[in-house]
Design a protein around this motif. Structure first.
Motif, mmCIF file in Angstrom:
data_model
loop_
_atom_site.group_PDB
_atom_site.id
_atom_site.type_symbol
_atom_site.label_atom_id
_atom_site.label_comp_id
_atom_site.label_asym_id
_atom_site.label_seq_id
_atom_site.Cartn_x
_atom_site.Cartn_y
_atom_site.Cartn_z
ATOM 1 N N SER A 10 -31.830 10.299 47.703
ATOM 2 C CA SER A 10 -30.951 9.749 46.684
ATOM 3 C C SER A 10 -29.575 10.378 46.682
ATOM 4 O O SER A 10 -28.587 9.756 46.311
ATOM 5 C CB SER A 10 -31.592 9.936 45.301
ATOM 6 O OG SER A 10 -31.859 11.309 45.065
ATOM 7 N N ASP A 11 -29.474 11.635 47.073
ATOM 8 C CA ASP A 11 -28.218 12.356 47.067
ATOM 9 C C ASP A 11 -27.731 12.497 48.496
ATOM 10 O O ASP A 11 -28.450 12.980 49.367
ATOM 11 C CB ASP A 11 -28.428 13.735 46.437
ATOM 12 C CG ASP A 11 -27.123 14.494 46.223
ATOM 13 O OD1 ASP A 11 -26.147 14.184 46.912
ATOM 14 O OD2 ASP A 11 -27.106 15.390 45.360
ATOM 15 N N LYS A 12 -26.464 12.104 48.729
ATOM 16 C CA LYS A 12 -25.916 12.171 50.078
ATOM 17 C C LYS A 12 -25.994 13.581 50.638
ATOM 18 O O LYS A 12 -26.242 13.786 51.829
ATOM 19 C CB LYS A 12 -24.442 11.689 50.063
ATOM 20 C CG LYS A 12 -23.741 11.747 51.413
ATOM 21 C CD LYS A 12 -24.354 10.800 52.410
ATOM 22 C CE LYS A 12 -23.560 10.782 53.704
ATOM 23 N NZ LYS A 12 -24.193 9.947 54.723
ATOM 24 N N SER A 13 -25.797 14.610 49.752
ATOM 25 C CA SER A 13 -25.816 15.982 50.220
ATOM 26 C C SER A 13 -27.183 16.380 50.761
ATOM 27 O O SER A 13 -27.312 17.305 51.549
ATOM 28 C CB SER A 13 -25.407 16.944 49.094
ATOM 29 O OG SER A 13 -26.349 16.902 48.032
ATOM 30 N N ASP A 14 -28.232 15.687 50.323
ATOM 31 C CA ASP A 14 -29.575 15.998 50.788
ATOM 32 C C ASP A 14 -29.757 15.659 52.260
ATOM 33 O O ASP A 14 -30.719 16.091 52.880
ATOM 34 C CB ASP A 14 -30.622 15.228 49.973
ATOM 35 C CG ASP A 14 -30.713 15.731 48.544
ATOM 36 O OD1 ASP A 14 -30.263 16.866 48.289
ATOM 37 O OD2 ASP A 14 -31.220 14.993 47.689
ATOM 38 N N SER A 15 -28.857 14.855 52.815
ATOM 39 C CA SER A 15 -28.997 14.435 54.204
ATOM 40 C C SER A 15 -28.185 15.304 55.156
ATOM 41 O O SER A 15 -28.110 15.019 56.342
ATOM 42 C CB SER A 15 -28.564 12.971 54.355
ATOM 43 O OG SER A 15 -27.189 12.833 54.064
ATOM 44 N N VAL A 16 -27.560 16.359 54.645
ATOM 45 C CA VAL A 16 -26.786 17.274 55.467
ATOM 46 C C VAL A 16 -27.552 18.589 55.588
ATOM 47 O O VAL A 16 -27.884 19.222 54.589
ATOM 48 C CB VAL A 16 -25.392 17.533 54.867
ATOM 49 C CG1 VAL A 16 -24.623 18.535 55.731
ATOM 50 C CG2 VAL A 16 -24.610 16.235 54.749
ATOM 51 N N PHE A 17 -27.857 18.970 56.822
ATOM 52 C CA PHE A 17 -28.574 20.198 57.104
ATOM 53 C C PHE A 17 -27.698 21.067 58.002
ATOM 54 O O PHE A 17 -26.874 20.560 58.761
ATOM 55 C CB PHE A 17 -29.898 19.903 57.805
ATOM 56 C CG PHE A 17 -30.861 19.109 56.967
ATOM 57 C CD1 PHE A 17 -31.886 19.729 56.283
ATOM 58 C CD2 PHE A 17 -30.725 17.722 56.865
ATOM 59 C CE1 PHE A 17 -32.766 18.996 55.507
ATOM 60 C CE2 PHE A 17 -31.600 16.981 56.086
ATOM 61 C CZ PHE A 17 -32.628 17.620 55.409
ATOM 62 N N LYS A 18 -27.863 22.362 57.895
ATOM 63 C CA LYS A 18 -27.036 23.258 58.708
ATOM 64 C C LYS A 18 -27.913 24.161 59.557
ATOM 65 O O LYS A 18 -29.062 24.453 59.222
ATOM 66 C CB LYS A 18 -26.120 24.100 57.826
ATOM 67 C CG LYS A 18 -26.839 25.143 56.978
ATOM 68 C CD LYS A 18 -25.840 25.958 56.156
ATOM 69 C CE LYS A 18 -26.568 27.015 55.312
ATOM 70 N NZ LYS A 18 -25.635 27.789 54.466
ATOM 71 N N LEU A 19 -27.352 24.597 60.680
ATOM 72 C CA LEU A 19 -27.945 25.644 61.486
ATOM 73 C C LEU A 19 -27.212 26.938 61.177
ATOM 74 O O LEU A 19 -25.975 26.965 61.136
ATOM 75 C CB LEU A 19 -27.813 25.347 62.979
ATOM 76 C CG LEU A 19 -28.526 24.128 63.553
ATOM 77 C CD1 LEU A 19 -28.443 24.165 65.079
ATOM 78 C CD2 LEU A 19 -29.969 24.050 63.112
ATOM 79 N N ARG A 20 -27.965 27.982 60.961
ATOM 80 C CA ARG A 20 -27.393 29.317 60.811
ATOM 81 C C ARG A 20 -28.299 30.305 61.533
ATOM 82 O O ARG A 20 -29.484 30.033 61.765
ATOM 83 C CB ARG A 20 -27.244 29.695 59.344
ATOM 84 C CG ARG A 20 -28.544 29.760 58.568
ATOM 85 C CD ARG A 20 -28.376 30.505 57.246
ATOM 86 N NE ARG A 20 -29.590 30.491 56.452
ATOM 87 C CZ ARG A 20 -30.644 31.279 56.665
ATOM 88 N NH1 ARG A 20 -30.654 32.126 57.688
ATOM 89 N NH2 ARG A 20 -31.710 31.208 55.886
ATOM 90 N N PRO A 21 -27.771 31.460 61.926
ATOM 91 C CA PRO A 21 -28.591 32.427 62.651
ATOM 92 C C PRO A 21 -29.834 32.836 61.853
ATOM 93 O O PRO A 21 -29.782 32.999 60.629
ATOM 94 C CB PRO A 21 -27.646 33.615 62.864
ATOM 95 C CG PRO A 21 -26.278 33.001 62.838
ATOM 96 C CD PRO A 21 -26.354 31.893 61.832
ATOM 97 N N LEU A 22 -30.920 32.999 62.561
ATOM 98 C CA LEU A 22 -32.170 33.455 61.963
ATOM 99 C C LEU A 22 -32.000 34.864 61.406
ATOM 100 O O LEU A 22 -31.458 35.741 62.069
ATOM 101 C CB LEU A 22 -33.271 33.451 63.034
ATOM 102 C CG LEU A 22 -34.646 33.990 62.644
ATOM 103 C CD1 LEU A 22 -35.353 33.007 61.721
ATOM 104 C CD2 LEU A 22 -35.496 34.238 63.891
#
Length: 214
Positions: A2-14
């Motif tokens: 429902s929220d556009k922001s929910d469809s944005v995922f990021k990669l960050r160092p483990l």
């Protein structure tokens, strides 16, 4: 979603603290046998930290480079990375795992494609290798979409659930990736995006957004 922001995922160092989230994923016997060839024993947190200790080497020379896939709300939902990085042979092993609750959202192909970009464009590698159990059609379909070529079958090399399975070895050359990249990008919806870092960069996102950051 429902929220556009929910469809944005990021990669960050483990980070070492991420292992608290990751450890239960590999206590699932079915997933452990399907995705991990090296162990059949579910590990506790201390054992998992011991297995991953090289990934947190202060020198950064462990030959490993791992990222977590994190939702906009900060939930860790997957891991993707490079193992056995060789700056002499310019190659590495690429691996990906997504937590069960978020499978079928297209995160695996986007995150793996982004790390392939990272390997070839940022690290200057020329080859990526991957492996999968012959009956693991999820992994098979993923590497096929990336443009990996089947290079061999290791007969009965993967034991799980009382059965010896064949293991398929695939390889992706930089030129293979460049030939596949544009077609793959056009076939993937931009409704879900995986990007590097908290703020993201259009040229370091999958699917790619623009040619370069503003």
């Amino acid at each position: 979603m429902s929220d556009k922001s929910d469809s944005v995922f990021k990669l960050r160092p483990l980070e070492k603290t991420d292992l608290e989230v990751i450890t239960p994923w590999f206590q699932d016997i079915e997933d452990l046998g399907r995705f991990d060839r090296t162990s059949r024993i579910p590990l506790n947190l201390a054992q998992t930290e011991d297995v991953w200790r090289d990934a947190f080497s202060a020198s950064g020379n462990s030959g490993k480079c791992w990222f977590v896939v994190e939702s906009n709300s900060g939930q860790v939902v997957g891991i993707v990375g490079l193992e056995a990085i060789s700056l002499v042979n310019r190659d590495a092993i690429i691996a990906m795992f997504v937590e069960k609750s978020v499978r079928r959202l297209g995160l695996a192909i986007r995150a793996t494609a982004l790390v392939a970009d990272f390997a070839f464009r940022q690290l200057g590698l020329n080859r990526l290798t991957s492996y999968y159990r012959q009956d693991n059609h999820i992994s098979r379909d993923l590497v096929e979409r990336l443009g990996c070529q089947v290079e061999g079958t290791m007969r009965q090399a993967w034991f799980s659930d009382g059965t010896f399975h064949d293991m398929i070895v695939v390889g992706l050359l930089r030129q293979d990736w460049m030939n596949t990249r544009q077609t793959l990008a056009k076939s993937i919806s931009s409704e879900t995006v995986v990007t590097f870092g908290a703020n993201g960069c259009p040229s370091w996102s999958w699917p790619p957004q623009v040619d370069k950051c503003d």
